[in-house]
Design a protein around this motif. Structure first.
Motif: not given
Length: 491
Positions: A162-169, A189-196
């Protein structure tokens, strides 16, 4: 100048896994070639410098010997065991869980319980010490994932953290690397396809620390890598070495880019650095494997959008005999007019980095919110004044009536005692304090070491520095341990 060696064609692979089993072997499993998924196990014997394919036994739930063909799975080594989870076969995501005992080459399908992770591919995982595995993210065929699971390899219980606070996409195709008490993830590679190209640190994975799990995004100075997925990040001493990967270019019209750059994250200075290459590097690629063998790095396979590779490259220091031998006399199997490698950090660079002030360590400690030492990842170096068993043993040697301000003299008395001891004269109960003091002395010398055993600057290789406790010692190890300890005292 340092060169890399292209040695032999083993198989044409991408999406496979490769893990180190101790210092003796690298085990390669699975992968993809020409749309065909594999379940082969291929092993590189480090001592004998040869590849072989073991005959594995085992029995799965459906009567099969081992896991079915797959690629883009996770593989993590703990002691002599390689744990496999998930991956893809065709268009199907897998959720089965296997372990290979590399001492007897036997597969076992594991029935786990708890918070079971969903089937997925392109996840990333890392070992926490020598018992647990942490896994983050992936792709389940419908959505990118951002969940964190911890597996206890003894009880076989999964727990969703269980992780609280901000999380990576959410993402897939990223890397996950344990650095001391933190899990670092980079890219994907994230949601919608962008490479991070973001870097995150996760705390709360070590039970003894009693920390609330939470993510922190790290923005480190230096020559940071471009956004990418399908790359590798390999831990070697106080460096994390990033190679290759897949990204995109263009503005109105996007196109694929495959990388062959080599970038290090220096844990001491807490910054990214481009690694200067002394000759032609391997062709650009992604979904390859890279493992660290002392001061050497072994690169194998990969995919560049058109072709799958089966080449093997060594990343070696310039003073290494491999670089010298193959620079002077290149093997005939190499392509015409090709250099045989790429440059790793040379000895001059390593010495320069090892002499940085401790402020760099403090800087990294603040950025990661961890205690940073020159110890190996996962190895906790305890100070003498915190080592109660060590001090108690020293007090017994000095006799009763020692005041607390006599700590330094107590420590010296105990070290003098071991300096005069023989292997036969050391009681078993002294092995724990002796091993910890041996590791303490090495940690303080690490800035001046260039050991191929440790992959760090120095001239000596220390045999027992990696041990967690004295229960891992055998009686035949005591003479060597005592010999190395006495040399450390003399230095």
């Amino acid at each position: 100048m340092i060169d890399t060696l292209l040695i032999v064609l083993v198989s044409i692979l991408s999406g496979h896994s490769a893990v180190n089993i101790g210092k003796s072997k690298v085990v390669v499993f699975g992968g993809l070639v020409d749309k065909r998924f594999l379940s082969d196990v291929v092993v590189f014997d480090i001592d004998n410098k040869l590849w072989f394919q073991p005959e594995c036994t085992g029995n799965g739930s459906n009567g099969q010997v081992g896991p079915g063909p797959r690629a883009f799975h996770i593989a993590v080594a703990i002691d002599c065991h390689m744990f496999i989870f998930g991956g893809r076969f065709g268009s199907r995501r897998l959720g089965d869980f296997w372990v290979l005992d590399t001492d007897i080459w036997q597969w076992s399908e594991l029935t786990s319980f708890g918070d079971l992770p969903s089937p997925r591919d392109f996840a990333a995982a890392s070992a926490i010490g020598n018992r647990k595995i942490v896994m983050y993210g992936g792709w389940d065929g419908k959505k990118w994932l951002s969940d964190v699971y911890v597996l206890d390899t003894i009880s076989l219980e999964w727990m969703q953290l269980p992780v609280t606070g901000s999380v990576p996409p959410p993402r897939c195709g990223h890397t996950a690397t344990m650095v001391e008490k933190r899990l670092l993830i980079y890219g994907g590679r994230g949601g919608g396809g962008p490479i991070m190209g973001d870097l995150w640190a996760l705390k709360g994975l070590i039970e003894e620390e009693n920390e609330t799990p939470g993510w922190t995004q790290l923005k480190l100075p230096g020559q940071a890598p471009s956004s990418r997925c399908g790359h590798t990040i390999t831990s070697g001493g106080h460096y994390l070495l990033l190679f290759g990967g897949h990204g995109t270019g263009g503005w109105l019209s996007r196109y694929d880019i495959y990388y062959n750059d080599t970038i290090i994250l220096d844990r001491l200075s807490a910054q990214w650095k481009r690694l200067p290459i002394g000759n032609e590097p391997p062709p650009a690629r992604a979904y390859h494997s890279m493992t660290c063998l002392g001061s050497l790095y072994l690169l194998f396979g990969g995919f560049d959008g058109k072709s799958t590779f089966g080449d093997i490259w060594w990343l070696v220091p310039e003073e290494d005999p491999i670089a010298k031998r193959y620079t002077e006399s290149p093997p005939k199997v190499l392509p015409e007019n090709k250099d045989v490698g790429m440059e790793n950090y040379n000895s001059q660079f390593a010495v320069k980095e090892s002499q940085r002030e401790s402020s760099a360590i403090v800087e990294l400690q603040k950025k990661l919110d961890i205690s940073v030492s020159l110890s190996r990842p996962g190895l906790q170096i305890m100070d003498e004044l915190e080592d109660e068993e060590f001090l108690e043993l020293a007090s017994r040697l000095m006799g009763a009536g020692v005041f607390s301000n006599g700590q330094v003299s107590r420590i010296q008395v105990l070290r003098d005692h071991w300096k005069k001891s023989t292997p036969r004269s050391i009681p078993i109960k002294e092995l724990g304090p002796l091993l910890r003091d041996y590791q303490r002395l090495i940690a303080r010398h690490l800035a001046n070491l260039q050991s191929t055993e440790l992959g760090l600057p120095g001239k000596e290789a220390y045999t027992f520095y990696h041990l967690k406790n004295s229960s891992q010692l055998h009686m035949v190890d005591i003479p060597k341990l005592l010999e190395e300890y006495k040399k450390l005292l003399a230095d």
